[in-house]
Scaffold this motif. Structure first.
Motif, PDB file in Angstrom:
ATOM      1  N   VAL A  18     -26.707  46.160  68.607  1.00 35.57           N
ATOM      2  CA  VAL A  18     -26.706  45.981  70.051  1.00 35.57           C
ATOM      3  C   VAL A  18     -26.269  47.237  70.796  1.00 35.57           C
ATOM      4  CG1 VAL A  18     -25.678  44.658  71.940  1.00 35.57           C
ATOM      5  CG2 VAL A  18     -26.480  43.490  69.890  1.00 35.57           C
ATOM      6  N   PRO A  19     -25.125  47.865  70.480  1.00 28.79           N
ATOM      7  CA  PRO A  19     -24.759  49.066  71.227  1.00 28.79           C
ATOM      8  C   PRO A  19     -25.659  50.257  70.906  1.00 28.79           C
ATOM      9  CG  PRO A  19     -22.896  48.272  69.925  1.00 28.79           C
ATOM     10  CD  PRO A  19     -24.079  47.436  69.588  1.00 28.79           C
ATOM     11  N   SER A  20     -26.239  50.275  69.726  1.00 29.12           N
ATOM     12  CA  SER A  20     -27.041  51.416  69.312  1.00 29.12           C
ATOM     13  C   SER A  20     -28.455  51.374  69.863  1.00 29.12           C
ATOM     14  CB  SER A  20     -27.121  51.482  67.789  1.00 29.12           C
ATOM     15  OG  SER A  20     -25.842  51.524  67.243  1.00 29.12           O
ATOM     16  N   ALA A  21     -28.898  50.217  70.298  1.00 25.72           N
ATOM     17  CA  ALA A  21     -30.291  50.062  70.706  1.00 25.72           C
ATOM     18  C   ALA A  21     -30.651  50.975  71.864  1.00 25.72           C
ATOM     19  CB  ALA A  21     -30.576  48.615  71.062  1.00 25.72           C
ATOM     20  N   LEU A  37     -35.074  51.035  67.460  1.00 22.18           N
ATOM     21  CA  LEU A  37     -34.158  50.519  66.445  1.00 22.18           C
ATOM     22  C   LEU A  37     -34.333  49.017  66.244  1.00 22.18           C
ATOM     23  CD1 LEU A  37     -31.878  50.925  64.424  1.00 22.18           C
ATOM     24  CD2 LEU A  37     -30.267  50.606  66.295  1.00 22.18           C
ATOM     25  N   ALA A  38     -34.367  48.263  67.323  1.00 22.10           N
ATOM     26  CA  ALA A  38     -34.507  46.814  67.195  1.00 22.10           C
ATOM     27  C   ALA A  38     -35.840  46.466  66.537  1.00 22.10           C
ATOM     28  CB  ALA A  38     -34.382  46.147  68.557  1.00 22.10           C
ATOM     29  N   ARG A  39     -36.903  47.153  66.960  1.00 26.31           N
ATOM     30  CA  ARG A  39     -38.225  46.884  66.376  1.00 26.31           C
ATOM     31  C   ARG A  39     -38.227  47.188  64.884  1.00 26.31           C
ATOM     32  NH1 ARG A  39     -42.565  51.219  67.222  1.00 26.31           N
ATOM     33  NH2 ARG A  39     -41.276  52.062  65.584  1.00 26.31           N
ATOM     34  N   ASP A  40     -37.709  48.354  64.498  1.00 25.24           N
ATOM     35  CA  ASP A  40     -37.702  48.742  63.086  1.00 25.24           C
ATOM     36  C   ASP A  40     -36.840  47.807  62.250  1.00 25.24           C
ATOM     37  OD1 ASP A  40     -39.345  50.802  63.859  1.00 25.24           O
ATOM     38  OD2 ASP A  40     -37.813  52.362  63.692  1.00 25.24           O
ATOM     39  N   THR A  41     -35.726  47.365  62.816  1.00 21.03           N
ATOM     40  CA  THR A  41     -34.845  46.436  62.108  1.00 21.03           C
ATOM     41  C   THR A  41     -35.547  45.095  61.881  1.00 21.03           C
ATOM     42  OG1 THR A  41     -32.912  47.505  63.071  1.00 21.03           O
ATOM     43  CG2 THR A  41     -32.589  45.299  62.190  1.00 21.03           C
ATOM     44  N   GLY A  69     -31.153  42.770  53.842  1.00 19.18           N
ATOM     45  CA  GLY A  69     -31.523  44.034  53.212  1.00 19.18           C
ATOM     46  C   GLY A  69     -32.651  44.719  53.960  1.00 19.18           C
ATOM     47  N   GLY A  70     -33.604  43.918  54.441  1.00 18.20           N
ATOM     48  CA  GLY A  70     -34.708  44.476  55.208  1.00 18.20           C
ATOM     49  C   GLY A  70     -34.256  45.036  56.538  1.00 18.20           C
ATOM     50  N   ALA A  71     -33.322  44.353  57.187  1.00 20.71           N
ATOM     51  CA  ALA A  71     -32.778  44.859  58.446  1.00 20.71           C
ATOM     52  C   ALA A  71     -32.075  46.200  58.223  1.00 20.71           C
ATOM     53  CB  ALA A  71     -31.818  43.846  59.056  1.00 20.71           C
ATOM     54  N   ALA A  72     -31.309  46.283  57.150  1.00 23.40           N
ATOM     55  CA  ALA A  72     -30.653  47.549  56.817  1.00 23.40           C
ATOM     56  C   ALA A  72     -31.682  48.634  56.518  1.00 23.40           C
ATOM     57  CB  ALA A  72     -29.727  47.354  55.619  1.00 23.40           C
ATOM     58  N   THR A  73     -32.766  48.251  55.856  1.00 22.32           N
ATOM     59  CA  THR A  73     -33.834  49.191  55.548  1.00 22.32           C
ATOM     60  C   THR A  73     -34.470  49.737  56.821  1.00 22.32           C
ATOM     61  OG1 THR A  73     -34.290  48.127  53.433  1.00 22.32           O
ATOM     62  CG2 THR A  73     -36.064  49.436  54.386  1.00 22.32           C
ATOM     63  N   GLY A  74     -34.812  48.830  57.747  1.00 15.43           N
ATOM     64  CA  GLY A  74     -35.407  49.264  59.009  1.00 15.43           C
ATOM     65  C   GLY A  74     -34.485  50.165  59.800  1.00 15.43           C
TER      66      GLY A  74
END
Length: 131
Positions: A22-25, A31-35, A60-65
């Protein structure tokens, strides 16, 4: 006891990922899309491969994105779009490590899912020639 501990750890990681996104978006528009792309890709491929559980695959996929996005943003401005090889390698490595940390499935299918996530993110981002 082991199931309770695993469930608690998985929930804590999910909350930590959500709080960090949220703060990084605002600093990274994709970032949100890739996550979400990473979470979706790993969830689907994990199910198709019968590898691990849905929530840990999604985490794991969210971390990957997020990792693919971070390496793109850490690259010099001229190469920020990232190469296909870089995105696939980062995706495979991150998904493998996340799978090991979450005790979720086998390393090879985790790496394949992460590599696919990196390739999809590269493709929807316009590949290496688009900023």
């Amino acid at each position: 006891m082991n199931a309770i501990l695993k469930g608690t750890l998985t929930s804590a990681i999910a909350i930590a990922i959500g709080i960090s996104i949220v703060p990084s978006a605002s600093s990274s528009p994709n970032l949100a899309r890739d996550t979400l792309v990473g979470a979706g890709t790993n969830s689907v491929l994990g199910g198709l491969q019968r590898n691990g559980d849905l929530l840990p695959n999604a985490l794991g996929g969210a971390a990957t994105g997020a990792a693919v996005n971070a390496t793109r943003n850490a690259s010099p401005r001229s190469t920020r779009a990232g190469s296909l090889a870089q995105d696939v390698a980062v995706g495979a490595a991150t998904s493998t490590v996340a799978g090991a940390l979450l005790d979720n499935g086998d390393p090879l299918p985790n790496a394949i899912s992460g590599a696919a996530s990196g390739a999809i993110i590269n493709t929807i981002s316009g590949g290496p020639n688009r900023f």
